[in-house]
Scaffold this active site. Structure first.
Site, PDB file in Angstrom:
ATOM      1  N   CYS A   2       0.776  -1.459  -0.464  1.00 24.75           N
ATOM      2  CA  CYS A   2      -0.038   0.244  -0.228  1.00 24.75           C
ATOM      3  C   CYS A   2       1.034   1.077   0.070  1.00 24.75           C
ATOM      4  O   CYS A   2       2.595   1.215   1.162  1.00 24.75           O
ATOM      5  CB  CYS A   2      -0.854   0.214   1.070  1.00 24.75           C
ATOM      6  SG  CYS A   2      -2.229  -1.050   1.281  1.00 24.75           S
ATOM      7  N   ARG A  27       3.975  -0.121  -4.887  1.00 25.10           N
ATOM      8  CA  ARG A  27       3.726  -1.025  -3.273  1.00 25.10           C
ATOM      9  C   ARG A  27       2.604  -2.127  -3.022  1.00 25.10           C
ATOM     10  O   ARG A  27       2.126  -2.483  -2.009  1.00 25.10           O
ATOM     11  CB  ARG A  27       3.552  -0.051  -2.458  1.00 25.10           C
ATOM     12  CG  ARG A  27       5.007   1.043  -2.194  1.00 25.10           C
ATOM     13  CD  ARG A  27       4.964   2.120  -1.352  1.00 25.10           C
ATOM     14  NE  ARG A  27       4.665   1.437   0.569  1.00 25.10           N
ATOM     15  CZ  ARG A  27       5.836   0.997   0.423  1.00 25.10           C
ATOM     16  NH1 ARG A  27       6.903   1.229   0.894  1.00 25.10           N
ATOM     17  NH2 ARG A  27       5.197   1.085   1.885  1.00 25.10           N
ATOM     18  N   TRP A  74      -2.685  -2.302  -1.610  1.00 23.53           N
ATOM     19  CA  TRP A  74      -2.475  -4.413  -1.952  1.00 23.53           C
ATOM     20  C   TRP A  74      -3.868  -4.349  -0.650  1.00 23.53           C
ATOM     21  O   TRP A  74      -3.014  -4.766   0.410  1.00 23.53           O
ATOM     22  CB  TRP A  74      -0.732  -4.452  -1.299  1.00 23.53           C
ATOM     23  CG  TRP A  74      -0.017  -5.657  -1.932  1.00 23.53           C
ATOM     24  CD1 TRP A  74      -0.272  -6.370  -3.614  1.00 23.53           C
ATOM     25  CD2 TRP A  74      -0.073  -7.163  -0.612  1.00 23.53           C
ATOM     26  NE1 TRP A  74      -0.068  -7.609  -2.824  1.00 23.53           N
ATOM     27  CE2 TRP A  74      -0.140  -7.847  -1.601  1.00 23.53           C
ATOM     28  CE3 TRP A  74      -0.701  -6.930   0.517  1.00 23.53           C
ATOM     29  CZ2 TRP A  74       0.048  -9.368  -0.980  1.00 23.53           C
ATOM     30  CZ3 TRP A  74      -0.606  -8.019   1.153  1.00 23.53           C
ATOM     31  CH2 TRP A  74      -0.256  -9.728   0.374  1.00 23.53           C
ATOM     32  N   ASN A 100      -2.096   2.378   5.629  1.00 23.32           N
ATOM     33  CA  ASN A 100      -0.638   1.396   4.980  1.00 23.32           C
ATOM     34  C   ASN A 100      -0.408   0.239   6.725  1.00 23.32           C
ATOM     35  O   ASN A 100      -0.194   0.917   7.348  1.00 23.32           O
ATOM     36  CB  ASN A 100       0.465   1.669   4.295  1.00 23.32           C
ATOM     37  CG  ASN A 100       1.507   0.861   4.448  1.00 23.32           C
ATOM     38  OD1 ASN A 100       0.919  -0.572   4.362  1.00 23.32           O
ATOM     39  ND2 ASN A 100       2.558   1.116   4.348  1.00 23.32           N
ATOM     40  N   GLY A 101      -0.645  -1.286   6.649  1.00 21.80           N
ATOM     41  CA  GLY A 101      -0.468  -2.263   7.194  1.00 21.80           C
ATOM     42  C   GLY A 101      -1.866  -3.009   7.992  1.00 21.80           C
ATOM     43  O   GLY A 101      -2.730  -3.297   6.769  1.00 21.80           O
ATOM     44  N   GLU A 487      17.668 -17.454  -8.131  1.00 21.72           N
ATOM     45  CA  GLU A 487      17.024 -16.315  -8.596  1.00 21.72           C
ATOM     46  C   GLU A 487      16.053 -15.981  -9.956  1.00 21.72           C
ATOM     47  O   GLU A 487      15.182 -14.815 -10.277  1.00 21.72           O
ATOM     48  CB  GLU A 487      18.293 -15.183  -8.236  1.00 21.72           C
ATOM     49  CG  GLU A 487      18.061 -14.283  -8.651  1.00 21.72           C
ATOM     50  CD  GLU A 487      16.270 -13.086  -7.658  1.00 21.72           C
ATOM     51  OE1 GLU A 487      16.131 -13.447  -7.041  1.00 21.72           O
ATOM     52  OE2 GLU A 487      16.482 -11.947  -8.361  1.00 21.72           O
ATOM     53  N   LYS A 491      12.538 -14.901 -11.147  1.00 18.58           N
ATOM     54  CA  LYS A 491      12.213 -13.681 -11.732  1.00 18.58           C
ATOM     55  C   LYS A 491      11.277 -14.094 -13.270  1.00 18.58           C
ATOM     56  O   LYS A 491      10.404 -13.162 -13.313  1.00 18.58           O
ATOM     57  CB  LYS A 491      14.030 -13.379 -12.486  1.00 18.58           C
ATOM     58  CG  LYS A 491      14.774 -12.202 -11.585  1.00 18.58           C
ATOM     59  CD  LYS A 491      14.430 -11.405 -12.002  1.00 18.58           C
ATOM     60  CE  LYS A 491      13.313 -10.928 -10.222  1.00 18.58           C
ATOM     61  NZ  LYS A 491      14.269 -11.071  -9.150  1.00 18.58           N
ATOM     62  N   GLU A 494       7.900 -14.733 -11.262  1.00 16.51           N
ATOM     63  CA  GLU A 494       7.213 -13.586 -11.271  1.00 16.51           C
ATOM     64  C   GLU A 494       6.524 -13.242 -12.068  1.00 16.51           C
ATOM     65  O   GLU A 494       5.685 -11.974 -11.605  1.00 16.51           O
ATOM     66  CB  GLU A 494       8.252 -13.130  -9.463  1.00 16.51           C
ATOM     67  CG  GLU A 494       9.514 -12.550 -10.081  1.00 16.51           C
ATOM     68  CD  GLU A 494       9.997 -11.678  -8.736  1.00 16.51           C
ATOM     69  OE1 GLU A 494       9.756 -11.381  -8.224  1.00 16.51           O
ATOM     70  OE2 GLU A 494      11.017 -11.348  -9.124  1.00 16.51           O
ATOM     71  N   HIS A 510      17.164 -36.356  -7.737  1.00 16.34           N
ATOM     72  CA  HIS A 510      16.615 -36.502  -6.622  1.00 16.34           C
ATOM     73  C   HIS A 510      15.251 -36.393  -6.987  1.00 16.34           C
ATOM     74  O   HIS A 510      14.774 -36.047  -6.033  1.00 16.34           O
ATOM     75  CB  HIS A 510      17.375 -35.834  -5.501  1.00 16.34           C
ATOM     76  CG  HIS A 510      18.499 -36.966  -5.451  1.00 16.34           C
ATOM     77  ND1 HIS A 510      18.880 -37.425  -5.085  1.00 16.34           N
ATOM     78  CD2 HIS A 510      19.373 -36.485  -5.295  1.00 16.34           C
ATOM     79  CE1 HIS A 510      19.618 -38.341  -5.242  1.00 16.34           C
ATOM     80  NE2 HIS A 510      20.440 -37.762  -4.966  1.00 16.34           N
ATOM     81  N   LYS A 609       6.428  -4.425  -4.176  1.00 19.00           N
ATOM     82  CA  LYS A 609       7.239  -4.761  -4.267  1.00 19.00           C
ATOM     83  C   LYS A 609       7.665  -4.687  -2.473  1.00 19.00           C
ATOM     84  O   LYS A 609       8.778  -4.975  -1.930  1.00 19.00           O
ATOM     85  CB  LYS A 609       8.291  -3.051  -4.094  1.00 19.00           C
ATOM     86  CG  LYS A 609       9.592  -2.986  -4.676  1.00 19.00           C
ATOM     87  CD  LYS A 609      10.193  -2.350  -5.989  1.00 19.00           C
ATOM     88  CE  LYS A 609      12.147  -2.683  -5.681  1.00 19.00           C
ATOM     89  NZ  LYS A 609      12.157  -4.153  -6.394  1.00 19.00           N
TER      90      LYS A 609
HETATM   91  C1  G6P Z   1       9.060  -9.045  -2.440  1.00 16.38           C
HETATM   92  C2  G6P Z   1       9.585  -7.773  -3.415  1.00 16.38           C
HETATM   93  C3  G6P Z   1      10.517  -8.872  -3.667  1.00 16.38           C
HETATM   94  C4  G6P Z   1      11.563  -8.380  -2.773  1.00 16.38           C
HETATM   95  C5  G6P Z   1      11.552  -8.647  -1.235  1.00 16.38           C
HETATM   96  C6  G6P Z   1      12.114  -8.385  -0.245  1.00 16.38           C
HETATM   97  O1  G6P Z   1       8.496 -10.125  -2.613  1.00 16.38           O
HETATM   98  O2  G6P Z   1       8.673  -8.421  -4.918  1.00 16.38           O
HETATM   99  O3  G6P Z   1      11.590  -8.274  -5.004  1.00 16.38           O
HETATM  100  O4  G6P Z   1      13.123  -9.502  -3.057  1.00 16.38           O
HETATM  101  O5  G6P Z   1      10.227  -8.349  -1.321  1.00 16.38           O
HETATM  102  O6  G6P Z   1      12.276  -7.207  -0.229  1.00 16.38           O
HETATM  103  P1  G6P Z   1      13.439  -6.280   0.589  1.00 16.38           P
HETATM  104  O7  G6P Z   1      12.728  -5.094   0.143  1.00 16.38           O
HETATM  105  O8  G6P Z   1      13.622  -6.851   1.737  1.00 16.38           O
HETATM  106  O9  G6P Z   1      14.874  -7.037  -0.370  1.00 16.38           O
END
Ligand code: G6P
Length: 614
Positions: A2, A27, A74, A100-101, A487, A491, A494, A510, A609
């Protein structure tokens, strides 16, 4: 999660709010809303979906007002629909609030309010909060500012809120606990409020970061007043914002993600600059130098993080163990915080977070702090909650990362963790000087190597065209490349919504090997280094099951090229630096596949994010 914005001043509020919401949309984008106060009534609009939907809605109506609030959501409580969108109003319609929260005790508060006759329109915890404030205000007869403070003392949970009262066109009230909130201080009683500084930077460089459990009154005539929930008066600490406006704009790229991928040579350079002293042959990091003993005496390093930052933590595990010879454990912050972990005073805890706001990481820090560990933060956002909650730290200087899928923050994190591992190794005497110098020089050359990798873009795009309709993908790597496999898979899933898994290459037999057939792309990081031959054997195993192999190899590689369906060549570097270089083609691959599938790469569905809820 949010995004919230607020404005009070002499300008029209709506253009400032809407631009702020666009900046904060990373956000959350389930719904958006604004409320402007004009001549004693609210121009309030809200709707499901992105900020662009809100803009179309407002375009048909009157949006005037020189103060207002805005929200991009969000969803936590209640479906993402028009009714649950913020702002929410009090029962008498005098107050509107954005939040937000999560208010954890909202159902108890709601029941109590319902027995007193309050009726609720939405399913949100936020509407309960604004009714509760209204109730406290009415019952105590105190000022609204006082009533907000008293109401928040009863609230359990996390919040950043902004509130306006239609009977008072001179004041905005805001407060925070565990969710971020920044106040921009303009001239002549003008104030800006936002979840981060990006909506504020073009108007003022003077900001106040509100601390947890603080309530602020922003008055056109009387200025800024801050008190704690316990009613202690605080002197506002005004800081200069160092962010540049260009850093938060797309700069000619189609998306923030693509821009951020291309920014990596610069962001890595900025993250190591001033710390990597080649002429002295030493790594200098003040956060490590100032707490030298903590690092040299450390019996264990615990790394806590989430998402991509957790992957950077996995790379760091290998780095610290190899160079500094300290045992390392890498933990998902969300698991760590709830499992009564053993934490010793000789532990060093490294918390990695791009945003510096992730709720689980923050809670893990608080727990480790309570138990006496030394906490070191690796954050990207200057002044963020985590950067302030730690004993010491090192910023990654990646600049603002707006694309929800992390790219440049990951490579900056690994670069900073790399420097840290070298600095600690040097202090502990666990690395030979010549090796240290070689690695320093090699790290220094990484930005140029990434420039070279970015030249593979067209070839990666061609491969993306071939595999864009896959429904599964497997990513394999060994040693330092295992976290890169994780990673790469993250990517892809997501942003393109293709199911993908990252696996240690040898572990494939395995389980995941059962999935391999001629439809399955298997992306293998097969650079030359200590486990090259082993990875070649794993590639053979995939090939024997007719899997399609896309291999990341070093320039000039012949062995893997003969086996793989496609190879992407990257420059050679030390094993320990492969993650920073080899992740780049994987970022590009996900990016192109997602774009070809018509996905919004900057704002993938359901994600946010900055995850400020647990
Ligand atoms: C969310 C974001 C990711 C990020 C993760 C941790 O899932 O979409 O891109 O890696 O949070 O966030 P931070 O700000 O703690 O690295």
């Amino acid at each position: 999660m949010c995004g919230i914005v607020g404005y009070i001043g002499s300008k029209e509020a709506y253009p400032i709010l809407i631009k702020g919401l666009q900046r904060l949309e990373y956000r959350g984008y389930d719904s958006a809303g604004v409320a402007m106060l004009h001549e004693g009534s609210f121009n309030l609009f809200k709707c499901k979906g992105k900020v662009a939907n809100l803009e179309s809605l407002v375009a048909q109506h009157n949006s005037v007002g020189d103060m207002g609030i805005g929200h991009t959501r969000w969803a936590t409580h209640g479906a993402p629909n028009d009714v649950n969108a913020h702002p929410h109003a009090s029962g008498d319609g005098n107050l509107v609030l954005i939040h937000n929260g999560i208010i954890e005790n909202y159902s108890t508060l709601k029941e109590a309010l319902q027995t007193q006759g309050h009726q609720f329109l939405s399913d949100t915890d936020t509407e309960v909060l604004v009714h509760f404030i209204e109730d406290v205000h009415a019952k105590t007869g105190l000022s609204l500012f006082e009533a907000v403070r008293l109401a928040l003392a009863e609230v359990v949970g996390a919040y950043a809120i902004v509130l306006i009262d239609k009977r008072n066109p001179n004041q905005l009230i805001c407060a925070k606990k565990s969710s971020p909130l920044v106040i921009g201080v303009g001239d002549h009683g003008e104030f800006f409020i936002a979840s981060d500084a990006t909506p504020i930077v073009e108007y003022t460089k003077n900001v106040v970061y509100l601390n947890d459990e603080e309530v602020a009154l922003l008055d056109r005539n009387e200025g800024l007043k801050i008190v704690t929930i316990q009613n202690q008066i605080k002197v506002p600490y005004i800081q200069a914002l160092e962010m540049k406006l260009e850093a938060i704009e797309k700069g000619g790229y189609d998306s923030f993600m693509l821009k951020e991928i291309h920014e990596q040579p610069r962001s890595i350079h900025d993250s190591i600059r001033g710390r990597l002293n080649l002429s002295l042959g030493a790594v200098r990091m003040s956060g490590i130098d100032e707490h030298s003993e903590k690092w040299t005496q450390a019996t264990r390093i615990l790394i806590v993080a989430c998402g991509t930052s957790w992957h950077a933590g996995l790379v760091a595990e290998y780095l610290f163990e190899e160079f500094a010879r300290i045992p390392v454990e890498v933990e998902y912050a969300s698991e760590f915080r709830y499992r009564d972990p053993i934490i010793l005073p000789t532990d060093v805890v490294i918390a990695i977070s791009q945003s510096g706001e992730t709720a689980d990481t923050l809670a893990a820090i608080e727990l480790a702090k309570e138990r006496g560990a030394f906490i070191f933060g690796v954050c990207n956002v200057v002044g963020s909650t985590i950067s302030r909650a730690t004993h010491s730290g090192a910023y990654t200087h990646a600049g603002p990362e707006i694309g929800v899928a992390s790219t440049k923050a990951f490579t900056a994190q690994v670069s900073v963790l790399y420097l840290m591992a070298l600095a600690v190794a040097e202090k502990r005497g666990t690395i030979a000087q010549d090796r240290l110098h070689r690695l320093m020089a090699e790290l220094n050359s990484v930005p140029d190597k990434i420039e070279e990798v970015l030249q593979t873009n067209d070839q990666v795009k061609m491969i993306a065209e071939i595999y864009k309709d896959s429904s599964n993908a497997l990513y394999l790597g060994r040693g330092y490349s295992f976290p890169v496999a994780l990673e790469g898979a993250l990517k892809l899933k997501e942003i393109s919504y293709i199911h993908a898994e990252g696996y240690p290459a040898a572990e494939m037999k395995h389980g995941p090997i059962a999935l391999i057939d001629e439809e399955m792309p298997v992306i293998v990081i097969a650079t030359q280094g200590s486990s090259y031959e082993k990875v070649v054997s794993n590639i053979q195993e995939v090939k024997a099951r007719k899997g399609k192999i896309i291999a990341i190899v070093n320039i000039g590689d012949k062995t893997v090229r003969e086996l793989a369906d496609y190879t992407i060549e990257i420059p050679k570097t030390d094993d320990s630096l492969v993650p920073i270089v080899s992740v780049v083609p994987l970022q590009l691959l996900s990016y192109h596949i997602a774009v070809m599938r018509g996905c919004n790469v900057d704002q993938p569905r359901n994600l946010a994010k900055s995850v400020t809820v647990e």
